[in-house]
Design a protein around this motif. Structure first.
Motif, PDB file in Angstrom:
ATOM      1  N   ASN A 101      53.208  91.817  40.574  1.00  0.00           N
ATOM      2  CA  ASN A 101      54.223  91.667  39.949  1.00  0.00           C
ATOM      3  C   ASN A 101      55.139  92.654  39.575  1.00  0.00           C
ATOM      4  O   ASN A 101      54.802  93.529  39.014  1.00  0.00           O
ATOM      5  N   LYS A 125      56.765  90.931  43.647  1.00  0.00           N
ATOM      6  CA  LYS A 125      57.157  89.527  43.204  1.00  0.00           C
ATOM      7  C   LYS A 125      57.910  89.655  41.706  1.00  0.00           C
ATOM      8  O   LYS A 125      57.422  90.292  40.678  1.00  0.00           O
ATOM      9  N   PRO A 139      58.321  87.756  38.380  1.00  0.00           N
ATOM     10  CA  PRO A 139      57.767  86.573  37.612  1.00  0.00           C
ATOM     11  C   PRO A 139      58.922  85.533  37.687  1.00  0.00           C
ATOM     12  O   PRO A 139      60.031  85.733  37.332  1.00  0.00           O
ATOM     13  N   PRO A 140      58.511  84.286  37.273  1.00  0.00           N
ATOM     14  CA  PRO A 140      59.605  82.915  37.530  1.00  0.00           C
ATOM     15  C   PRO A 140      59.850  82.882  35.927  1.00  0.00           C
ATOM     16  O   PRO A 140      59.527  83.010  35.155  1.00  0.00           O
ATOM     17  N   ASP A 195      60.100  84.530  41.264  1.00  0.00           N
ATOM     18  CA  ASP A 195      59.288  83.977  42.596  1.00  0.00           C
ATOM     19  C   ASP A 195      58.059  82.957  42.341  1.00  0.00           C
ATOM     20  O   ASP A 195      57.394  83.360  41.196  1.00  0.00           O
ATOM     21  N   GLY A 196      57.800  82.111  43.113  1.00  0.00           N
ATOM     22  CA  GLY A 196      56.514  81.219  42.822  1.00  0.00           C
ATOM     23  C   GLY A 196      55.400  81.969  43.462  1.00  0.00           C
ATOM     24  O   GLY A 196      55.325  83.009  43.593  1.00  0.00           O
ATOM     25  N   PRO A 197      54.366  81.259  43.549  1.00  0.00           N
ATOM     26  CA  PRO A 197      54.218  79.777  43.268  1.00  0.00           C
ATOM     27  C   PRO A 197      53.713  79.926  41.768  1.00  0.00           C
ATOM     28  O   PRO A 197      53.217  80.603  41.345  1.00  0.00           O
ATOM     29  N   ILE A 198      54.147  78.619  41.216  1.00  0.00           N
ATOM     30  CA  ILE A 198      53.591  78.509  39.683  1.00  0.00           C
ATOM     31  C   ILE A 198      52.603  78.150  39.417  1.00  0.00           C
ATOM     32  O   ILE A 198      52.250  76.979  39.917  1.00  0.00           O
ATOM     33  N   THR A 213      54.319  81.328  35.046  1.00  0.00           N
ATOM     34  CA  THR A 213      53.539  82.034  35.257  1.00  0.00           C
ATOM     35  C   THR A 213      53.207  81.837  36.747  1.00  0.00           C
ATOM     36  O   THR A 213      52.928  80.611  37.333  1.00  0.00           O
ATOM     37  N   ARG A 214      53.330  83.003  37.270  1.00  0.00           N
ATOM     38  CA  ARG A 214      52.978  83.105  39.074  1.00  0.00           C
ATOM     39  C   ARG A 214      51.514  83.811  39.005  1.00  0.00           C
ATOM     40  O   ARG A 214      51.046  84.657  38.166  1.00  0.00           O
ATOM     41  N   GLY A 234      52.246  88.178  35.523  1.00  0.00           N
ATOM     42  CA  GLY A 234      52.959  87.139  36.286  1.00  0.00           C
ATOM     43  C   GLY A 234      53.735  85.922  35.437  1.00  0.00           C
ATOM     44  O   GLY A 234      54.310  85.169  36.019  1.00  0.00           O
TER      45      GLY A 234
END
Length: 451
Positions: free
Chosen positions: A130, A212, A214-215, A243-246, A289-290, A295
């Protein structure tokens, strides 16, 4: 074996000559071995010999090995760990310096066994982190390494990373660790492990650094329903930046004024935040949070909303008399605050009733003295010597609560005059007999008439 000879005489600086080996697609460890010679009569270097390894016809990248002066024939090994199904191509490049001399390459051989002076890397794995975290590449190699060797992580279109740590096992294997610190999207790309020894150079396959973000939700949460001590919200967090996934959702809520805040994990798309204070503004945002360290994204946009008022806890207490006069009564009560009113908007009214002229009079008036530490209120324009029933009513938009009733009698006052027309006299020889009606308002018990 391939052969290349470059005579640098009469060439100006920066001219290039290339020798390209055929594409190689190896199944097992092998070694490329070559002899080279860089020399000039003047002692100044005639140019630089660079070696590149280009993978899958991708960008040529930076040189993996170079030299600029040798004076005799030397031998070097290339331990290239790019295996089938990937293929690679070795490119020899001579860049002239402007001085006269010769650069030569001879006896380039692809050997079906490991290099003898240079370690071979095992397959380098890609790394995902991340943004803002440290990305650590673990380069494992077969073969020994000494203090004279240079180790680095070579990037393609991205900055190189220095050696962070090395662990050596029994002289036949070592693990080198490289860190890309505070990785950002700009650091994402391809990296490979490099070792430069006295005898040559070892190169691993390219592995990817994936960075990535963080979402973060794009929109604030939505309000479903409001109570005095709770708020139902829809997380509204399907659209994100990053970015996901969450893998985790949390609701962060704080009072708009003051520093109080709390975070609660949430496992559905709607959530009831409970145990709130009535008539208070809150700011609510969602944290997503990913996977991986770091994340959790920053909080999304906040929903600002206010809880409703709650029914007052109880009516005013300890209603007492401060002073009684003939025509006014001053009362006091226990001070109260938000914990009783449960609302910042409320009013306090004084209700009182008494008998006057055979009829019940009912009155109410607003008391403004609610904030002080000794609240009191004076009721005026009362009749003397009259029973007055008094109570306080506390009201907010959600409800009302009353105090207990207090019955107080006003003091006596000077009676009104005896009605003149009621005075009648009967005269006798030695006396006058008078009679009259009571005053219209006695205002108490009449103790004496004077004539």
């Amino acid at each position: 074996g391939s052969f290349m000879l470059v005579n640098t005489s009469g060439r100006f600086a920066g001219q290039k000559a290339h020798l390209l080996l055929p594409h190689l697609k190896e199944n097992d460890t092998h070694c490329i071995d070559f002899h080279y010679y860089v020399s000039s009569k003047s002692g100044s270097s005639p140019g630089t010999l660079n070696v590149y390894v280009k993978v899958n016809d991708g960008p040529i990248g930076n040189p993996i090995w170079n030299t600029s002066i040798t004076a005799t024939w030397n031998r070097a090994e290339l331990a290239i760990s790019t295996f089938w199904p990937s293929f690679y191509q070795v490119v020899f490049e001579v860049v002239t310096s402007g001085h006269s001399g010769y650069v030569a390459i001879d006896e380039v051989k692809v050997l079906g066994h490991p290099c003898t002076k240079t370690p071979h890397f095992l397959r380098l794995q890609s790394v995902e982190v991340n943004a803002g975290q440290f990305a650590t590449f673990q380069c494992t190699a077969s073969g020994g390494t000494g203090s004279g060797d240079r180790l680095w992580l070579q990037g393609i279109y991205v900055r190189d990373a220095p050696l962070k740590d090395i662990k050596v096992f029994d002289g036949r294997r070592f693990v080198a660790l490289f860190s890309v610190v505070n990785a950002t999207k700009r650091d994402a790309g391809n990296y490979r492990c490099m070792i430069r020894t006295e005898g040559g150079v070892g190169v691993s396959n390219y592995a990817q650094l994936i960075v990535k973000e963080p979402p973060v939700p794009i929109a604030p949460p939505q309000l479903s329903s409001v109570g005095a001590t709770y708020l139902w919200i829809q997380l509204n967090a399907n659209s994100i930046n990053g970015d996901g996934p969450i893998i985790q959702r949390e609701v962060e809520y704080r009072t708009s004024s003051g520093s109080w805040y709390d975070i609660q994990p949430v496992d559905s798309t709607s959530y009831k935040i409970g145990h709130l204070d009535p008539d208070t503004e809150y700011e609510i945002s969602v944290l997503l949070t990913r996977p991986g360290e770091g994340g959790t994204g920053s909080p999304g946009p906040a929903l600002k909303t206010r809880t409703k008022c709650a029914d007052p806890m109880h009516g005013p207490r300890k209603l007492e008399v401060v002073e009684i006069k003939s025509r006014q009564i001053t009362i006091c009560w226990e001070p109260f605050g938000y914990n009783v009113t449960r609302c910042h908007r409320y009013n306090l009214t004084v209700h009182y009733r008494y008998q006057a002229g055979g009829q019940e009079q009912v009155r109410e008036e607003v008391s403004w003295d609610t904030e002080s530490s000794h609240p009191q209120h004076t009721i005026t324009n009362l009749s003397p010597y009259t029973n007055v029933s008094i109570k306080l009513v506390l009201m907010n938009p959600e409800g009302r609560k009353e105090s207990q009733e207090l019955v107080v009698q006003t003091d006596e006052d000077v009676p009104s005059a005896v009605p003149l027309e009621s005075i009648q006299g009967s005269t006798f020889e030695e006396k006058i007999f008078l009679q009259w009606r009571e005053p219209a308002q006695t205002y108490g018990v009449i103790t004496l008439y004077e004539v």
